[in-house]
Scaffold this motif. Structure first.
Motif, mmCIF file in Angstrom:
data_model
loop_
_atom_site.group_PDB
_atom_site.id
_atom_site.type_symbol
_atom_site.label_atom_id
_atom_site.label_comp_id
_atom_site.label_asym_id
_atom_site.label_seq_id
_atom_site.Cartn_x
_atom_site.Cartn_y
_atom_site.Cartn_z
ATOM 1 N N GLY A 108 0.792 -1.142 -0.018
ATOM 2 C CA GLY A 108 0.030 -0.121 0.108
ATOM 3 C C GLY A 108 0.967 1.338 -0.104
ATOM 4 N N GLU A 109 1.952 1.281 0.762
ATOM 5 C CA GLU A 109 2.947 2.425 0.909
ATOM 6 C C GLU A 109 3.435 2.563 -0.621
ATOM 7 O OE1 GLU A 109 4.154 2.235 5.419
ATOM 8 O OE2 GLU A 109 5.349 0.972 3.998
ATOM 9 N N ARG A 110 3.799 1.640 -1.252
ATOM 10 C CA ARG A 110 4.376 1.500 -2.473
ATOM 11 C C ARG A 110 3.348 2.325 -3.380
ATOM 12 N NH1 ARG A 110 8.299 -3.712 -3.900
ATOM 13 N NH2 ARG A 110 9.380 -3.493 -1.952
ATOM 14 N N GLN A 111 2.116 1.787 -3.441
ATOM 15 C CA GLN A 111 1.228 2.402 -4.257
ATOM 16 C C GLN A 111 1.059 3.725 -4.054
ATOM 17 O OE1 GLN A 111 0.266 2.230 -7.277
ATOM 18 N NE2 GLN A 111 -0.899 0.395 -7.137
ATOM 19 N N LEU A 112 1.089 4.229 -2.893
ATOM 20 C CA LEU A 112 0.818 5.627 -2.611
ATOM 21 C C LEU A 112 2.222 6.362 -2.718
ATOM 22 C CD1 LEU A 112 -0.888 5.315 0.947
ATOM 23 C CD2 LEU A 112 -1.783 6.188 -0.936
ATOM 24 N N VAL A 113 3.133 5.784 -2.769
ATOM 25 C CA VAL A 113 4.402 6.742 -3.047
ATOM 26 C C VAL A 113 4.454 6.733 -4.616
ATOM 27 C CG1 VAL A 113 7.271 6.337 -3.408
ATOM 28 C CG2 VAL A 113 6.055 5.951 -1.323
ATOM 29 N N ALA A 114 4.120 5.802 -5.371
ATOM 30 C CA ALA A 114 3.913 5.713 -6.675
ATOM 31 C C ALA A 114 2.876 6.812 -7.319
ATOM 32 C CB ALA A 114 3.641 4.424 -7.380
ATOM 33 N N LEU A 115 1.689 6.822 -6.545
ATOM 34 C CA LEU A 115 0.895 8.003 -7.007
ATOM 35 C C LEU A 115 1.473 9.290 -6.479
ATOM 36 C CD1 LEU A 115 -1.901 9.014 -7.736
ATOM 37 C CD2 LEU A 115 -2.719 8.055 -5.454
ATOM 38 N N ALA A 116 1.939 9.511 -5.345
ATOM 39 C CA ALA A 116 2.593 10.869 -4.982
ATOM 40 C C ALA A 116 3.662 11.224 -6.183
ATOM 41 C CB ALA A 116 3.172 10.689 -3.885
ATOM 42 N N ALA A 117 4.398 10.075 -6.589
ATOM 43 C CA ALA A 117 5.638 10.339 -7.463
ATOM 44 C C ALA A 117 5.059 10.971 -8.887
ATOM 45 C CB ALA A 117 6.296 9.231 -7.872
ATOM 46 N N VAL A 118 3.559 10.614 -9.158
ATOM 47 C CA VAL A 118 2.942 11.024 -10.505
ATOM 48 C C VAL A 118 2.364 12.625 -10.077
ATOM 49 C CG1 VAL A 118 1.112 10.546 -11.792
ATOM 50 C CG2 VAL A 118 2.537 8.653 -11.354
ATOM 51 N N MET A 119 1.955 12.662 -8.976
ATOM 52 C CA MET A 119 1.370 13.837 -8.404
ATOM 53 C C MET A 119 2.065 15.008 -8.360
ATOM 54 S SD MET A 119 -1.811 12.592 -8.872
ATOM 55 C CE MET A 119 -2.604 14.389 -8.931
ATOM 56 N N VAL A 120 3.391 14.682 -8.184
ATOM 57 C CA VAL A 120 4.324 15.799 -7.900
ATOM 58 C C VAL A 120 4.529 16.590 -9.202
ATOM 59 C CG1 VAL A 120 6.539 14.526 -8.270
ATOM 60 C CG2 VAL A 120 6.650 16.371 -6.553
ATOM 61 N N MET A 121 4.219 15.935 -10.286
ATOM 62 C CA MET A 121 4.438 16.659 -11.456
ATOM 63 C C MET A 121 3.489 17.503 -11.864
ATOM 64 S SD MET A 121 7.533 15.527 -12.202
ATOM 65 C CE MET A 121 7.776 16.172 -13.973
ATOM 66 N N LYS A 122 2.343 17.465 -11.180
ATOM 67 C CA LYS A 122 1.182 18.308 -11.246
ATOM 68 C C LYS A 122 0.495 18.044 -12.831
ATOM 69 C CE LYS A 122 2.667 22.068 -8.087
ATOM 70 N NZ LYS A 122 1.894 21.748 -7.024
ATOM 71 N N PRO A 123 0.036 16.918 -12.767
ATOM 72 C CA PRO A 123 -0.570 16.759 -14.103
ATOM 73 C C PRO A 123 -2.110 17.014 -14.228
ATOM 74 C CG PRO A 123 -0.493 14.520 -12.951
ATOM 75 C CD PRO A 123 0.164 15.601 -12.193
ATOM 76 N N ALA A 124 -2.588 17.215 -15.296
ATOM 77 C CA ALA A 124 -3.986 17.628 -15.410
ATOM 78 C C ALA A 124 -4.958 16.447 -15.391
ATOM 79 C CB ALA A 124 -4.404 18.368 -16.634
ATOM 80 N N ILE A 161 -8.016 8.505 -4.676
ATOM 81 C CA ILE A 161 -8.618 8.575 -6.197
ATOM 82 C C ILE A 161 -9.738 9.595 -5.974
ATOM 83 C CG2 ILE A 161 -9.363 7.556 -8.268
ATOM 84 C CD1 ILE A 161 -7.807 5.247 -7.778
ATOM 85 N N THR A 162 -10.677 9.155 -5.085
ATOM 86 C CA THR A 162 -11.998 9.787 -4.816
ATOM 87 C C THR A 162 -11.632 11.356 -4.479
ATOM 88 O OG1 THR A 162 -12.664 7.877 -4.081
ATOM 89 C CG2 THR A 162 -14.321 9.864 -3.864
ATOM 90 N N GLU A 163 -10.662 11.521 -3.756
ATOM 91 C CA GLU A 163 -10.527 13.154 -3.072
ATOM 92 C C GLU A 163 -9.612 13.872 -4.175
ATOM 93 O OE1 GLU A 163 -8.810 12.163 0.626
ATOM 94 O OE2 GLU A 163 -10.713 11.144 1.371
ATOM 95 N N MET A 164 -8.972 13.222 -4.954
ATOM 96 C CA MET A 164 -8.114 14.248 -5.835
ATOM 97 C C MET A 164 -8.792 15.035 -6.841
ATOM 98 S SD MET A 164 -5.952 11.300 -7.985
ATOM 99 C CE MET A 164 -5.947 11.896 -9.769
ATOM 100 N N PRO A 165 -8.369 16.097 -6.748
ATOM 101 C CA PRO A 165 -9.296 17.207 -7.594
ATOM 102 C C PRO A 165 -8.673 17.016 -9.285
ATOM 103 C CG PRO A 165 -7.252 18.246 -6.585
ATOM 104 C CD PRO A 165 -7.410 17.029 -6.086
ATOM 105 N N GLU A 166 -7.882 16.492 -9.502
ATOM 106 C CA GLU A 166 -7.440 16.231 -10.994
ATOM 107 C C GLU A 166 -8.435 15.212 -11.608
ATOM 108 O OE1 GLU A 166 -5.300 15.829 -8.261
ATOM 109 O OE2 GLU A 166 -3.999 17.375 -8.798
#
Lengths: 219, 222
Positions: free
Chosen positions: B134-150, B173-178
Motif C-alpha cells: 500500500g505504501e508503494r502504491q501511494l508513493v507511486a501515486l505521489a511520484a506522479v502527482m508531484v509533476m502536477k498533471p492535469a 483517487i476519490t479526493e483528488m481534484p485532478e
C-alpha cells in the motif's frame, strides 16, 4: 545485499556536498597507496573509524556491511603474511580497512541522487564526444542499486515456491523463472520511466529509446 | 480524444477502430482480461502509439509530442514495485522534477508537499524496497502527482492490495481534484464515477453512466 546505504542525519559529513566527499575519498585512495609505513596506515585506519563514528551508524547496519569485508580482508592479510612479510600484510590490512571505512562513511551520508549528480557532472565532458549519455548512465546506476534487493526478494520467493514443489536443488527451476520475471519487470520499468517523462535519451524521447510502442498490452 | 484508433500487435488487433472523446472528471474503463483496456489507456500517455488513427491530448498528438503529453498525463501502473526507480522515496519523487531544473529548495518543497498530500510524509527517507504494498502504491501515486498533471491514468491500481490499502487508494483517487481515468476490476471503486466505458475484444461495447454500465458488464461477463 546492495541497496542504498544512506542513513539520514545532520552530522558534519552529512552537510558536506557529495562532490567534496567523493574528491576527498579519491585523494585518500591515492595517498594511501603511496604511503607504505604500517604505523602511519594504522593511524589512518583509526582516524577513518573515528570519522565513521561521527555519522553514528546503526550497529546492525554496520555489522551487515563489514562482516563480508572483514572476511575478505582477513584472507588478503593471510595471503600477504604467507607470500610476502608481516609488514606488507599489516600495511595492506590497514590501507584497505581505511578505504572501506571512509567509503562507508561517504555512502552512509550521501544520497544516491546526490552521488549520481556528481557522476553525471563528471561524465558530461564525455557526453560531448557522443560516446556517453550521462543521464542514462546515472539512471542505470540508480536502477541497479534500487532493484538488486527486489531481485533478491524475487529469488527467495521462487526458491521457496520451487522447494514447495520438491525442486529445491534444481538450478534450472530457479534461474529460468527468475530471468523471465526480471525481464518482464524490466519492460514495465522502462514503460514507467517513459511515462514519467525521462528525457535523458533525447529531448522529446524516452528512456528506452522508443517514444511509444507500436502495438500494445492486452488486459 | 481517440479518432479511429486501431492497435495491431503480431497481426492481432488489440484495439479496433476506437473513437472516444474523454472529457469527464472521472472515467472508468472496464472489461475482461485481454480486452485491450491497458492498451487503450497507455495510448493516452504515448506509451503505445496507434497503428491507425490518432490520439490527441489537449490538441497534442501523442505520437508526435510524447514529452509534452506526458507532462499533462500522469500514469500509475498496477505494480508500483516497477514504478519506483530510486532507492530512497524522496529521491524517487525528485526524479521527475529534476528535469524541470527547479531550485533545490523548491524541489524539496514540492516533494514533501506531494508526500504530505497522501499522508506519507514520514516515508520520505525510507528505502523503497522496505515499503509495504500500500505504501508503494501511494508513493507511486505521489511520484506522479508531484509533476502536477492535469489527468492521471490508473491501470488497475488496487489489484495487488489488501482491503485496508485498497481503501486508502480508493480515498486518494476519490479526493483528488485532478481528472482521472481508471482501469479497474474493482467495481465499487468506480461506481460513483461520471462515466464508464466497457471494452471487449478491442472494441467499445458499452459507454454509459457507471450504474447501467456495471449492470450490463455483470450481466455479460459476470
Amino acid at each position: 545485499m546492495i541497496g542504498s546505504l544512506y542513513i539520514g542525519g545532520d552530522s558534519l559529513l552529512h552537510r558536506q556536498p557529495a562532490w567534496r566527499k567523493l574528491l576527498v575519498l579519491f585523494a585518500a585512495g591515492i595517498v594511501l597507496f603511496v604511503v607504505q609505513a604500517p604505523e602511519i596506515l594504522a593511524g589512518a585506519a583509526v582516524a577513518a573509524a573515528a570519522i565513521l563514528a561521527t555519522v553514528r551508524p546503526p550497529l546492525r547496519a554496520l555489522r551487515r556491511q563489514l562482516t563480508g569485508v572483514a572476511i575478505i580482508l582477513a584472507a588478503i592479510f593471510a595471503a600477504n603474511a604467507v607470500f610476502a612479510d608481516w609488514g606488507t600484510a599489516f600495511a595492506m590490512l590497514f590501507r584497505l580497512s581505511t578505504l572501506v571505512l571512509l567509503a562507508l562513511a561517504v555512502t552512509m551520508t550521501t544520497r544516491t541522487s546526490d552521488m549520481l549528480e556528481v557522476v553525471e557532472r563528471v561524465l558530461q565532458p564525455l557526453e560531448r564526444t557522443g560516446l556517453v549519455n550521462a543521464a542514462r548512465v546515472s539512471l542505470a546506476v540508480s536502477l541497479a542499486i534500487r532493484f538488486v534487493p527486489e531481485i533478491f526478494a524475487r529469488y527467495r520467493e521462487i526458491r521457496d515456491a520451487q522447494a514447495a514443489r520438491g525442486l529445491a536443488g534444481n538450478p534450472v527451476a530457479l534461474i529460468v523463472p527468475l530471468v523471465v520475471r526480471t525481464l518482464k519487470s524490466a519492460e514495465e520499468i522502462a514503460a514507467a520511466i517513459d511515462a514519467r517523462g525521462f528525457e535523458g535519451a533525447h529531448p522529446s524521447g524516452s528512456a528506452s529509446g522508443r517514444t511509444g510502442r507500436q502495438g500494445g498490452t492486452a488486459s | 480524444m481517440l479518432e479511429g484508433v486501431s492497435v495491431v500487435r503480431d497481426g492481432r488487433a488489440i484495439l479496433d477502430s476506437v473513437d472516444l472523446t474523454l472529457r469527464e472528471r472521472r472515467i472508468a474503463v472496464l472489461g475482461p482480461n485481454g480486452s485491450g483496456k491497458s492498451t487503450l489507456v497507455r495510448l493516452l500517455n504515448g506509451l503505445v502509439t496507434p497503428s491507425k488513427g490518432r490520439v490527441a491530448v489537449d490538441g497534442h498528438d501523442t505520437a508526435k509530442d510524447a514529452a509534452l503529453v506526458r507532462r499533462r498525463v500522469g500514469f500509475v501502473f498496477q505494480n508500483p514495485e516497477n514504478q519506483i526507480v530510486f532507492p530512497i522515496v524522496s529521491e524517487d519523487l525528485a526524479f521527475g522534477l529534476k528535469h524541470l531544473k527547479l531550485p533545490k529548495a523548491e524541489l524539496h518543497r514540492r516533494v514533501l508537499e506531494a508526500l504530505e498530500r497522501f499522508g506519507i510524509g514520514h516515508l520520505a527517507e525510507r528505502q523503497s524496497h522496505t515499503l509495504s504494498g500500500g505504501e508503494r502504491q501511494l508513493v507511486a501515486l505521489a511520484a506522479v502527482m508531484v509533476m502536477k498533471p492535469a489527468l492521471v491514468v490508473f491501470d488497475e491500481p488496487t489489484t495487488l492490495l489488501d482491503l485496508r490499502n485498497r481503501n486508502r487508494i480508493r480515498a486518494a483517487i476519490t479526493e483528488m481534484p485532478e481528472s482521472a481515468i481508471v482501469v479497474s476490476h474493482d467495481l465499487d471503486l468506480v461506481r460513483d464515477f461520471d462515466r464508464a466505458i466497457v471494452i471487449d475484444q478491442g472494441r467499445v461495447v458499452r459507454d454509459d453512466r457507471p450504474g447501467p454500465a456495471i449492470d450490463w458488464y455483470r450481466a455479460h461477463f459476470g
